[in-house]
Design an enzyme around this catalytic site. Structure first.
Site, PDB file in Angstrom:
ATOM      1  N   LEU A 263       0.836  -1.200   0.000  1.00 52.73           N
ATOM      2  CA  LEU A 263       0.000   0.000   0.000  1.00 52.73           C
ATOM      3  C   LEU A 263       0.867   1.243   0.000  1.00 52.73           C
ATOM      4  O   LEU A 263       1.933   1.277   0.628  1.00 52.73           O
ATOM      5  CB  LEU A 263      -0.904   0.018   1.232  1.00 52.73           C
ATOM      6  CG  LEU A 263      -1.816  -1.185   1.445  1.00 52.73           C
ATOM      7  CD1 LEU A 263      -2.860  -0.870   2.493  1.00 52.73           C
ATOM      8  CD2 LEU A 263      -2.460  -1.638   0.160  1.00 52.73           C
TER       9      LEU A 263
ATOM     10  N   GLY B  71       1.183  -5.213   1.276  1.00 59.22           N
ATOM     11  CA  GLY B  71       0.123  -5.329   0.271  1.00 59.22           C
ATOM     12  C   GLY B  71       0.598  -5.995  -1.013  1.00 59.22           C
ATOM     13  O   GLY B  71      -0.200  -6.609  -1.738  1.00 59.22           O
TER      14      GLY B  71
ATOM     15  N   ASN C 175       4.660  -7.522   6.588  1.00 59.91           N
ATOM     16  CA  ASN C 175       5.507  -6.889   7.614  1.00 59.91           C
ATOM     17  C   ASN C 175       4.801  -5.767   8.369  1.00 59.91           C
ATOM     18  O   ASN C 175       5.441  -4.912   8.968  1.00 59.91           O
ATOM     19  CB  ASN C 175       6.774  -6.328   6.947  1.00 59.91           C
ATOM     20  CG  ASN C 175       6.473  -5.291   5.887  1.00 59.91           C
ATOM     21  OD1 ASN C 175       5.491  -5.420   5.165  1.00 59.91           O
ATOM     22  ND2 ASN C 175       7.289  -4.258   5.786  1.00 59.91           N
ATOM     23  N   GLU C 176       3.455  -5.775   8.341  1.00 63.53           N
ATOM     24  CA  GLU C 176       2.699  -4.653   8.913  1.00 63.53           C
ATOM     25  C   GLU C 176       3.120  -4.297  10.332  1.00 63.53           C
ATOM     26  O   GLU C 176       3.239  -3.113  10.676  1.00 63.53           O
ATOM     27  CB  GLU C 176       1.183  -4.968   8.897  1.00 63.53           C
ATOM     28  CG  GLU C 176       0.504  -4.726   7.561  1.00 63.53           C
ATOM     29  CD  GLU C 176       0.777  -5.809   6.547  1.00 63.53           C
ATOM     30  OE1 GLU C 176       1.508  -6.770   6.854  1.00 63.53           O
ATOM     31  OE2 GLU C 176       0.272  -5.697   5.420  1.00 63.53           O
TER      32      GLU C 176
HETATM   33  N1  CO8 Z   1       4.465   3.655  -0.267  1.00 63.57           N
HETATM   34  C1  CO8 Z   1       4.900   4.853  -0.727  1.00 63.57           C
HETATM   35  N2  CO8 Z   1       6.191   5.106  -1.089  1.00 63.57           N
HETATM   36  C2  CO8 Z   1       7.060   4.098  -0.971  1.00 63.57           C
HETATM   37  C3  CO8 Z   1       6.693   2.830  -0.488  1.00 63.57           C
HETATM   38  C4  CO8 Z   1       5.318   2.617  -0.128  1.00 63.57           C
HETATM   39  N3  CO8 Z   1       4.856   1.449   0.323  1.00 63.57           N
HETATM   40  N4  CO8 Z   1       7.779   2.050  -0.491  1.00 63.57           N
HETATM   41  C5  CO8 Z   1       8.796   2.803  -0.945  1.00 63.57           C
HETATM   42  N5  CO8 Z   1       8.384   4.031  -1.230  1.00 63.57           N
HETATM   43  C6  CO8 Z   1       9.171   5.137  -1.774  1.00 63.57           C
HETATM   44  C7  CO8 Z   1      10.390   5.443  -0.906  1.00 63.57           C
HETATM   45  O1  CO8 Z   1      10.061   6.281   0.176  1.00 63.57           O
HETATM   46  C8  CO8 Z   1      11.289   6.112  -1.926  1.00 63.57           C
HETATM   47  O2  CO8 Z   1      10.798   7.433  -2.118  1.00 63.57           O
HETATM   48  P1  CO8 Z   1      11.843   8.635  -2.457  1.00 63.57           P
HETATM   49  O3  CO8 Z   1      12.504   8.262  -3.758  1.00 63.57           O
HETATM   50  O4  CO8 Z   1      10.956   9.838  -2.562  1.00 63.57           O
HETATM   51  O5  CO8 Z   1      12.813   8.695  -1.300  1.00 63.57           O
HETATM   52  C9  CO8 Z   1      11.007   5.351  -3.220  1.00 63.57           C
HETATM   53  O6  CO8 Z   1       9.713   4.731  -3.030  1.00 63.57           O
HETATM   54  C10 CO8 Z   1      12.011   4.254  -3.512  1.00 63.57           C
HETATM   55  O7  CO8 Z   1      12.140   3.434  -2.364  1.00 63.57           O
HETATM   56  P2  CO8 Z   1      13.513   2.717  -1.983  1.00 63.57           P
HETATM   57  O8  CO8 Z   1      14.663   3.617  -2.230  1.00 63.57           O
HETATM   58  O9  CO8 Z   1      13.348   2.146  -0.606  1.00 63.57           O
HETATM   59  O10 CO8 Z   1      13.530   1.552  -3.096  1.00 63.57           O
HETATM   60  P3  CO8 Z   1      14.329   0.178  -3.036  1.00 63.57           P
HETATM   61  O11 CO8 Z   1      14.295  -0.348  -4.428  1.00 63.57           O
HETATM   62  O12 CO8 Z   1      15.645   0.313  -2.350  1.00 63.57           O
HETATM   63  O13 CO8 Z   1      13.434  -0.769  -2.090  1.00 63.57           O
HETATM   64  C11 CO8 Z   1      11.331  -1.667  -1.312  1.00 63.57           C
HETATM   65  C12 CO8 Z   1      12.137  -1.144  -2.510  1.00 63.57           C
HETATM   66  C13 CO8 Z   1      11.951  -2.984  -0.817  1.00 63.57           C
HETATM   67  C14 CO8 Z   1       9.915  -1.913  -1.776  1.00 63.57           C
HETATM   68  C15 CO8 Z   1      11.413  -0.626  -0.155  1.00 63.57           C
HETATM   69  O14 CO8 Z   1      11.076   0.638  -0.687  1.00 63.57           O
HETATM   70  C16 CO8 Z   1      10.486  -0.895   0.997  1.00 63.57           C
HETATM   71  O15 CO8 Z   1      10.751  -1.781   1.807  1.00 63.57           O
HETATM   72  N6  CO8 Z   1       9.360  -0.134   1.068  1.00 63.57           N
HETATM   73  C17 CO8 Z   1       8.450  -0.209   2.165  1.00 63.57           C
HETATM   74  C18 CO8 Z   1       7.472  -1.286   1.914  1.00 63.57           C
HETATM   75  C19 CO8 Z   1       6.483  -1.391   3.028  1.00 63.57           C
HETATM   76  O16 CO8 Z   1       6.805  -1.505   4.201  1.00 63.57           O
HETATM   77  N7  CO8 Z   1       5.203  -1.380   2.652  1.00 63.57           N
HETATM   78  C20 CO8 Z   1       4.171  -1.497   3.608  1.00 63.57           C
HETATM   79  C21 CO8 Z   1       2.981  -0.722   3.176  1.00 63.57           C
HETATM   80  S1  CO8 Z   1       1.624  -1.065   4.288  1.00 63.57           S
HETATM   81  C22 CO8 Z   1       0.697  -2.276   3.509  1.00 63.57           C
HETATM   82  O17 CO8 Z   1       0.897  -2.600   2.376  1.00 63.57           O
HETATM   83  C23 CO8 Z   1      -0.435  -2.947   4.249  1.00 63.57           C
HETATM   84  C24 CO8 Z   1      -1.055  -2.074   5.233  1.00 63.57           C
HETATM   85  C25 CO8 Z   1      -2.256  -2.682   5.902  1.00 63.57           C
HETATM   86  C26 CO8 Z   1      -2.917  -1.617   6.741  1.00 63.57           C
HETATM   87  C27 CO8 Z   1      -3.722  -2.165   7.822  1.00 63.57           C
HETATM   88  C28 CO8 Z   1      -4.098  -1.051   8.831  1.00 63.57           C
HETATM   89  C29 CO8 Z   1      -5.269  -1.441   9.673  1.00 63.57           C
END
Ligand code: CO8
Length: 302
Positions: A108, A153, A177-178
């Site tokens: 997400l 997500g 990993n939430e």
């Molecule tokens: N949303 C928005 N932006 C993101 C996300 C994301 N999920 N992930 C990465 N970005 C952004 C980064 O902030 C970065 O932005 P900027 O260039 O402006 O600094 C850009 O994307 C590139 O990211 P990275 O440099 O980290 O890219 P890498 O290629 O090194 O790594 C990954 C890619 C492995 C995907 C890494 O970005 C990462 O681990 N991201 C976080 C993923 C994450 O934790 N997602 C969880 C989202 S929550 C979800 O999906 C379920 C929620 C359920 C909610 C329930 C509530 C009740």
């Protein structure tokens, strides 16, 4: 005009879908690619669909830079594309993959959950539910060709598929990993994971917010097969042939029998689930956790 109005509407998701449905039964057919271009005001759509009429298999490439995060706009285009394929009886199989390097989907879009109004959060969550419902209940054979990392997500999206093939690259990770973000995976994320890996693995994976490397994911059954990165798509196409050799009606009824209770659970609690999400995500403490996580992501990059 109706399409334009739907595209302009902030909560235009359902109106877009109903517009799409009505068009595809009539004479006017609007390409999801065109819709994507209009919504984003860009020449590059966030999803690209290659449908091969001769095999009945479509490949949906997610191509939303930088990390295919699931924003409201992305989810809207994605669902329209899947809906269109679902309604096309000549399409029997769907392969999901990514055009972005090293990432299948980052899950997400965190920015959709941070600093947004309760109304906007509700619309967003409904779109997340819609994606899950469309994929988990699809009559098509669905295969995830996971050619990069797939947290949260992104993992959920792949878990909705009938089969998962992941690139055998130890730098990639997958999992729900939430809890690491200080948030809680909702019951239907949990159910989808438990239906795939069993209760014990799901319990540990969810409590610790574990991200697995491909070998670990294969060991617990989170993915079904590992192949070298350049063979992910070709293996998906070969695997699809095996699945399509089974008569559609028998496979579809079986799939429905396996998944129906999980789907009905969300359908019956959909509104309550939206309310839960909105109440939870807009809490000050959760917003603080999200802010810290966003900062951590940015620092890690630096
Ligand atoms: N949303 C928005 N932006 C993101 C996300 C994301 N999920 N992930 C990465 N970005 C952004 C980064 O902030 C970065 O932005 P900027 O260039 O402006 O600094 C850009 O994307 C590139 O990211 P990275 O440099 O980290 O890219 P890498 O290629 O090194 O790594 C990954 C890619 C492995 C995907 C890494 O970005 C990462 O681990 N991201 C976080 C993923 C994450 O934790 N997602 C969880 C989202 S929550 C979800 O999906 C379920 C929620 C359920 C909610 C329930 C509530 C009740």
């Amino acid at each position: 005009m109706a399409l334009r109005a739907a595209l302009r509407s902030r909560s235009g998701f359902s109106s877009l879908l109903s517009h799409w449905s009505s068009c595809s039964h009539g004479t006017v057919r609007v390409s999801p690619v065109l819709v994507a271009q209009q919504r984003n005001n860009s020449s590059v759509p966030v999803v690209k669909v290659d449908f091969d009429q001769s095999t009945g298999v479509a490949v949906l490439h997610m191509q939303s830079p930088p990390v295919n995060s699931l924003s409201l706009d992305f989810l809207t285009e994605f669902c329209i594309a899947v809906e269109k394929l679902e309604m096309d009886k000549s399409c029997r199989g769907l392969i999901l993959t990514s055009s972005q390097p090293r990432v299948f989907s980052a899950g997400l879009d965190i920015m959709e959950m941070y600093g947004k109004s309760p109304e906007r959060c509700g619309v967003f969550w409904k779109a997340v539910q819609e994606m899950w419902l469309k994929l988990y209940s699809s009559n098509m054979v669905t295969i995830a060709a996971i050619n990069g990392s797939s947290p949260a997500g992104g993992c959920l999206m792949s878990l909705t598929c009938d089969y998962r093939i992941m690139a055998d690259n130890p730098r990639y990770s997958i999992g729900l990993n939430e809890t690491q973000l200080g948030i809680v995976a909702p019951f239907w994320f949990k159910d989808t994971l438990a239906n795939t890996v069993g209760h014990r693995h799901a319990e540990m994976a969810l409590e610790l917010g574990l991200l697995y490397n491909p070998s670990e994911a294969l060991n617990i059954g989170m993915v079904d097969q590992l192949v070298p990165e350049d063979q992910v798509l070709t293996t998906a196409a070969q695997t699809m042939k095996k699945w399509l050799a089974i008569p559609d009606h028998a496979r579809q009824i079986t799939k429905s029998m396996m998944r129906k209770p999980t789907i009905e659970k969300l359908v019956s609690k959909r509104e309550a689930d939206i309310q839960n999400f909105v109440t939870f995500i807009t809490k000050d403490s959760i917003q603080k956790s999200l802010r810290m996580y966003i900062e951590m992501l940015k620092k890690r990059k630096g």
